[in-house]
Design an enzyme around this catalytic site. Structure first.
Site, PDB file in Angstrom:
ATOM      1  N   ASP A   1       4.502  21.571   6.889  1.00 39.32           N
ATOM      2  CA  ASP A   1       5.799  21.807   6.239  1.00 39.32           C
ATOM      3  C   ASP A   1       6.634  20.561   5.913  1.00 39.32           C
ATOM      4  O   ASP A   1       6.750  19.667   6.752  1.00 39.32           O
ATOM      5  CB  ASP A   1       6.701  22.648   7.151  1.00 39.32           C
ATOM      6  CG  ASP A   1       5.990  23.767   7.843  1.00 39.32           C
ATOM      7  OD1 ASP A   1       4.812  23.999   7.565  1.00 39.32           O
ATOM      8  OD2 ASP A   1       6.624  24.408   8.700  1.00 39.32           O
TER       9      ASP A   1
ATOM     10  N   SER B   1       9.142  22.454  12.944  1.00 39.09           N
ATOM     11  CA  SER B   1       9.918  22.256  11.714  1.00 39.09           C
ATOM     12  C   SER B   1      11.420  22.329  11.913  1.00 39.09           C
ATOM     13  O   SER B   1      11.917  22.988  12.821  1.00 39.09           O
ATOM     14  CB  SER B   1       9.513  23.289  10.670  1.00 39.09           C
ATOM     15  OG  SER B   1       8.287  22.900  10.111  1.00 39.09           O
TER      16      SER B   1
ATOM     17  N   GLU C   1       9.067  32.566   9.058  1.00 39.97           N
ATOM     18  CA  GLU C   1       9.118  31.141   9.344  1.00 39.97           C
ATOM     19  C   GLU C   1       9.982  30.426   8.301  1.00 39.97           C
ATOM     20  O   GLU C   1      10.164  30.914   7.182  1.00 39.97           O
ATOM     21  CB  GLU C   1       7.703  30.550   9.330  1.00 39.97           C
ATOM     22  CG  GLU C   1       6.804  31.136  10.405  1.00 39.97           C
ATOM     23  CD  GLU C   1       5.450  30.414  10.478  1.00 39.97           C
ATOM     24  OE1 GLU C   1       5.139  29.885  11.550  1.00 39.97           O
ATOM     25  OE2 GLU C   1       4.717  30.399   9.476  1.00 39.97           O
TER      26      GLU C   1
HETATM   27  C1  FRU Z   1       5.110  26.941   9.271  1.00 36.52           C
HETATM   28  C2  FRU Z   1       5.139  26.588  10.758  1.00 36.52           C
HETATM   29  C3  FRU Z   1       6.550  26.607  11.307  1.00 36.52           C
HETATM   30  C4  FRU Z   1       6.446  25.691  12.493  1.00 36.52           C
HETATM   31  C5  FRU Z   1       5.485  24.660  12.007  1.00 36.52           C
HETATM   32  C6  FRU Z   1       4.571  24.137  13.051  1.00 36.52           C
HETATM   33  O1  FRU Z   1       3.989  26.445   8.629  1.00 36.52           O
HETATM   34  O2  FRU Z   1       4.292  27.449  11.483  1.00 36.52           O
HETATM   35  O3  FRU Z   1       7.027  27.887  11.638  1.00 36.52           O
HETATM   36  O4  FRU Z   1       7.674  25.141  12.850  1.00 36.52           O
HETATM   37  O5  FRU Z   1       4.711  25.255  10.979  1.00 36.52           O
HETATM   38  O6  FRU Z   1       3.762  23.112  12.548  1.00 36.52           O
END
Ligand code: FRU
Length: 540
Positions: free
Chosen positions: A75, A135, A256
């Site tokens: 992300d 993230s 997310e």
């Molecule tokens: C989305 C996610 C978020 C998390 C991050 C972990 O792709 O799963 O929810 O914070 O990636 O890498």
């Protein structure tokens, strides 16, 4: 009831949250120890990325998209303009090319055209983020610091009470004007003990009406995807406000990377856009074909009230590889969004090359007078264009193919298809078309009235096709306008000024990468076609 329970977060061992010791100012001894521990984790991570970068293979490594120098990335995080530079952080696993303990990678730019690498920004180093720095976002504090909000995750609770994953919201603050070094301030929102099932992550913060607001994604205790809203007077102390949204689909168990922002059309009519990356939605027809789906609903909202959705869910992007977008407001008022070209679900060929994952181009999010949202590459992207070749107009007979470029590995194609004069069932182009016969096919499909990215002839990576609907009004205009960005290992297709977008990886075989116009069973009339070679953004 829920509000009371969450308003006073406590660790399950009964102690006050760690943030009380550290926020607002770093304490003496523990702060120095924490800084030293963080520094050594960052150095180790940086060495690992540098070492992967030294042996990286570049056959699919992006020339004009942001990617990590080496290792895995996902992300976009912490997007902002701070003290005269644009900053893009991203989820990074520095020790391998698969997802692993998360760090934050970092690049910055003065002009959103050329980028420079910054040191790894955040690494797991505290008890609350021992298993990963997940993230989050960035916001500038009134005293001029860049504040990074992120989710800290750890495998076990501190008191060993047995839950496997624990997610809490954390804060870090810039240590210099470049925002190239950060001090962790600790936890600001503890994991609620009730109301949620374990997933509680991805804070997004913004300022409104003299206070700070934060949305966070939640997997609720009844197994539903929700977004919760918190508020703060000072960026540090947060109170639960309300459950802002619950996804209507009972299959969706987590939302997310929530994002929430107003968007006004040219007449000043405003919509609130609630963006999220939904986990669990099942494929239906052309929609939800990827493992998880990133999109938005629009509606009305005022501070102190609930959000009233007015629209149905709409994906941000219809391609094979798009997830976890984040937006931010630029100083000139533009709403800019980056997405991650997600390699989930299938092993990616580039993970043997020392890297995995890239971001999309930055896109401006615009609300039209017709109430529709479009996303287009930001205007700065045009500064990446260098040599231009004008090819069109071109008329292809039934089943004719014509090569219009002998070797296109980093180009933008701008073309218009005259739909009134086109009778082909599918009119389009093969990109990454190599001598072994493999290619990725981008076409207008007149039977489904959709724009298609078809990878059935791909020699490497996942196949399958994706198809985005075109609006009746655009079709009636008689012209289909396309901008197609071909990078070494990916393609982004923008139809009708960003009315629809598709982003997909495309792993070309060895040899020259032709672009071949194709007309299936009928004639195709291309009104204009230009090909621009693209400059690199300084990262490959
Ligand atoms: C989305 C996610 C978020 C998390 C991050 C972990 O792709 O799963 O929810 O914070 O990636 O890498």
């Amino acid at each position: 009831m829920l509000q009371e329970r969450i308003a006073a977060p406590r660790l399950s061992n009964g102690k006050a949250p760690a943030m009380k010791d550290r926020v607002p100012g770093p304490g003496a001894a523990t702060a120095a120890d924490d800084d030293a521990a963080h520094e050594s984790r960052l150095e180790r991570a940086q060495r690992a990325v540098d070492s992967l970068a030294r042996t990286r293979r570049d056959r699919w490594y992006p020339h004009f998209h942001i990617a990590s120098n080496g290792g895995w990335m996902n992300d976009p995080n912490g997007l902002c303009r701070y003290r005269g530079r644009w900053h893009v952080f991203y989820q990074l696993h520095p020790f391998g090319t698969q997802w692993g303990p998360m760090h934050w990678g970092h690049v910055s730019s003065a002009d959103m055209v050329t980028w420079r690498r910054e040191p790894v920004a955040l690494a797991p180093s505290m008890p609350q983020d021992a298993s990963g720095v997940f993230s989050g976002c960035a916001a500038e504090s009134p005293d001029g610091h860049l504040m990074l909000y992120y989710t800290g995750t750890r495998k076990k609770t501190l008191d060993g009470s047995g839950r496997h994953e624990r997610e809490v919201q954390m804060l870090a603050r810039s240590r210099n004007a470049d925002a190239s070094a950060f001090r962790k301030l600790g936890m600001i929102v503890d994991c609620p003990s009730e109301g949620m099932e374990g997933a509680f992550r991805d804070p997004k913060v913004w300022r409104q009406g003299g206070r700070w607001l934060l949305v966070v994604g939640v997997g609720s205790e009844s197994g539903r995807g929700q977004i919760w809203l918190y508020s703060s007077p000072d960026m540090v102390h947060w109170r639960f406000d309300r459950v802002l949204y619950e996804h209507p689909d009972v299959d969706v168990f987590m939302l997310e990377c929530p994002d929430f922002f107003p968007l006004a059309d040219a007449d000043g009519n405003e919509e609130w856009v609630l963006s999220f990356s939904a986990m669990g939605s099942k494929a239906r027809g052309y929609t939800n074909r990827n493992a998880n789906s990133a999109g938005y609903v629009t509606g009305t909202w005022a501070d102190g009230e609930g959000f009233t959705p007015r629209s149905a869910f709409r994906p941000w992007d219809w391609g094979h590889n798009y997830y976890a977008p984040q937006s931010f407001e630029a100083p000139d008022g533009r709403r800019i969004m980056y997405g991650w070209m997600s390699p989930f679900a299938h092993r990616m060929p580039m993970d043997r090359d020392g890297w995995c994952g890239q971001l999309t181009l930055p896109r401006e999010v615009v609300l039209g007078r017709d109430g529709r949202i479009r996303t287009c590459p930001v205007a700065e992207t045009e500064r990446l264009r260098c040599v231009r070749r004008d090819i069109g107009p071109v008329r292809l007979g039934p089943n004719e193919e014509r090569t219009v470029c002998d070797d296109a590995w980093a180009v933008e194609i701008v073309m218009e298809v005259n739909l009134r004069e086109t009778t082909a069932e599918r009119a389009g182009l093969k990109i990454h078309h190599t001598c072994d016969g493999s290619y990725t096919y981008i076409a207008y499909d007149d039977q489904t009235r959709r724009i298609v990215v078809d990878r059935q002839a791909a020699a490497r990576g996942d196949r399958g096709y994706r198809a985005a609907p075109l609006s009746e009004s655009d079709l009636e205009s008689g012209t289909l306008r396309l901008r197609i960005f071909i990078d070494r290992g990916s393609v982004e297709v923008y139809a009708n000024a960003g009315e629809q977008v598709l982003s997909s990886y495309s792993f070309a075989s060895p040899g020259r990468r032709r672009v071949t116009l194709t007309s299936e069973s009928g004639v195709s009339s291309i009104g204009s076609l230009s090909i621009y070679d693209m400059r690199g953004i300084g990262l490959d």
